[in-house]
Design a protein around this motif. Structure first.
Motif, PDB file in Angstrom:
ATOM      1  N   VAL A 116      25.611  12.753   1.312  1.00 31.35           N
ATOM      2  CA  VAL A 116      25.399  14.090   1.874  1.00 31.35           C
ATOM      3  C   VAL A 116      26.284  14.226   3.105  1.00 31.35           C
ATOM      4  O   VAL A 116      26.290  13.339   3.970  1.00 31.35           O
ATOM      5  CB  VAL A 116      23.922  14.324   2.262  1.00 31.35           C
ATOM      6  N   GLU A 117      27.048  15.312   3.147  1.00 31.76           N
ATOM      7  CA  GLU A 117      27.887  15.614   4.317  1.00 31.76           C
ATOM      8  C   GLU A 117      27.505  16.981   4.872  1.00 31.76           C
ATOM      9  O   GLU A 117      27.034  17.836   4.131  1.00 31.76           O
ATOM     10  CB  GLU A 117      29.374  15.653   3.929  1.00 31.76           C
ATOM     11  N   GLU A 148      14.590  17.557   6.296  1.00 30.33           N
ATOM     12  CA  GLU A 148      14.075  18.323   5.162  1.00 30.33           C
ATOM     13  C   GLU A 148      15.230  18.897   4.328  1.00 30.33           C
ATOM     14  O   GLU A 148      15.203  18.834   3.094  1.00 30.33           O
ATOM     15  CB  GLU A 148      13.182  19.453   5.697  1.00 30.33           C
ATOM     16  N   LEU A 149      16.264  19.411   5.007  1.00 30.40           N
ATOM     17  CA  LEU A 149      17.420  19.968   4.276  1.00 30.40           C
ATOM     18  C   LEU A 149      18.095  18.881   3.446  1.00 30.40           C
ATOM     19  O   LEU A 149      18.480  19.103   2.293  1.00 30.40           O
ATOM     20  CB  LEU A 149      18.438  20.588   5.240  1.00 30.40           C
ATOM     21  N   LYS A 150      18.239  17.694   4.061  1.00 24.75           N
ATOM     22  CA  LYS A 150      18.895  16.586   3.360  1.00 24.75           C
ATOM     23  C   LYS A 150      18.080  16.176   2.121  1.00 24.75           C
ATOM     24  O   LYS A 150      18.637  15.987   1.032  1.00 24.75           O
ATOM     25  CB  LYS A 150      19.039  15.399   4.323  1.00 24.75           C
ATOM     26  N   LEU A 154      19.234  16.464  -1.868  1.00 22.96           N
ATOM     27  CA  LEU A 154      19.243  15.338  -2.811  1.00 22.96           C
ATOM     28  C   LEU A 154      18.363  15.630  -4.031  1.00 22.96           C
ATOM     29  O   LEU A 154      18.692  15.249  -5.154  1.00 22.96           O
ATOM     30  CB  LEU A 154      18.800  14.054  -2.107  1.00 22.96           C
ATOM     31  N   ARG A 155      17.272  16.339  -3.800  1.00 21.64           N
ATOM     32  CA  ARG A 155      16.397  16.731  -4.913  1.00 21.64           C
ATOM     33  C   ARG A 155      17.132  17.725  -5.824  1.00 21.64           C
ATOM     34  O   ARG A 155      17.095  17.622  -7.047  1.00 21.64           O
ATOM     35  CB  ARG A 155      15.113  17.336  -4.319  1.00 21.64           C
ATOM     36  N   SER A 161      22.095  17.564 -11.625  1.00 22.21           N
ATOM     37  CA  SER A 161      22.853  16.515 -12.332  1.00 22.21           C
ATOM     38  C   SER A 161      22.261  16.277 -13.714  1.00 22.21           C
ATOM     39  O   SER A 161      22.990  16.164 -14.710  1.00 22.21           O
ATOM     40  CB  SER A 161      22.851  15.203 -11.541  1.00 22.21           C
ATOM     41  N   ASP A 162      20.921  16.201 -13.794  1.00 20.46           N
ATOM     42  CA  ASP A 162      20.255  15.989 -15.083  1.00 20.46           C
ATOM     43  C   ASP A 162      20.511  17.172 -16.017  1.00 20.46           C
ATOM     44  O   ASP A 162      20.812  16.993 -17.194  1.00 20.46           O
ATOM     45  CB  ASP A 162      18.734  15.826 -14.890  1.00 20.46           C
TER      46      ASP A 162
END
Ligand code: TMP
Length: 233
Positions: A116-117, A148-150, A154-155, A161-162
């Motif tokens: 994450v960037e 929370e944003l990070k 990722l969620r 992605s799935d």
């Protein structure tokens, strides 16, 4: 004619009768490299509105709060009005784009875990990469909210992605923007489209996103249509 509140590079934002809602009209205009490269991609507005609507619905179904209320025209989404953070979050699964130039990764290299960037949303500074400590120093996002944003980013990466893997597409990287609604809830905003993601065909590796426009790879319109078909298919 509704009042135009803002016109960005890819969207026009209009007021609605409800002060908590805005209408977002997606444009065919395409820019790259800080707006120095400019053109139009035929049908992009419609493709991106439909792709974004579909992906926001997918995320909502998986428990992520998004700005989307409903699609009201081919190129227009009715959305919650948000006070946007001045930070963009980029999630990267494979090396491509700026991280290849910046850190020397080989294009296509898979990261051990998603990166994450954070980038500052400021055209005059060319949207620079920033750290958590810069964000804290500049008061852009509260510390607990940044966590929370990070976690949300990722969620979102896991869900998208799935989803794309099931449609024969590798989600290489993407950019998200969050904001707060009038009640202070953190909500995912902006768009998720070939303008804001890198999509590679899982079998051939063919690029199916805005990189075709950025680097004059040809068949730009077809790439957007292809993503629309696979997302809606
Ligand atoms: P980058 O490799 O150029 O930093 O881009 C990372 C991701 O962010 C890529 O999927 C494209 C997206 N992106 C935007 O949505 N808006 C932008 O202005 C830029 C530079 C990238």
């Amino acid at each position: 004619m509704p009042e135009k509140l803002y016109e960005g590079k890819a969207k026009k934002i209009f007021a609605t009768d409800d002060p908590n809602l805005v209408s977002q009209q997606f444009k065919d205009d395409a820019t790259a490299f800080d707006g120095t490269k400019k053109s139009q991609i035929v049908h992009k507005g419609v493709s991106n509105a439909r792709i974004s609507a579909c992906l926001f619905r997918l995320l909502e179904d998986n428990g992520i709060a998004t700005q989307l209320i409903e699609q009201t025209a081919e190129d227009t989404l009715l959305t919650r009005k948000l006070d946007m953070y001045r930070v963009e979050l980029v999630v990267r699964n494979y090396a491509a784009g700026s991280i290849v130039k910046r850190l020397g990764f080989e294009e296509g290299q898979k990261f051990k875990k998603p990166l994450v960037e954070y980038f500052l949303k400021d055209d005059s500074l060319h949207d620079p990469l920033i750290t958590c400590m810069h964000i804290e120093e500049m008061g852009l996002v509260a510390k607990d909210e940044l966590q929370e944003l990070k976690a949300l980013a990722l969620r979102v990466n896991q869900i998208l992605s799935d989803f794309f893997a099931g449609r024969g597409i590798t989600l290489v990287d993407f950019k998200l923007e969050f904001g707060k609604d009038s009640e202070g809830n953190i909500i995912l905003g902006d768009e998720i489209s070939p303008d804001t993601c890198r999509f590679w065909d899982a079998e051939t590796g063919r690029k199916l996103d805005k990189d075709r426009f950025r680097f004059d790879l040809g068949d730009v319109e077809q790439a957007y249509e292809e993503i629309l078909n696979r997302v809606e298919g």
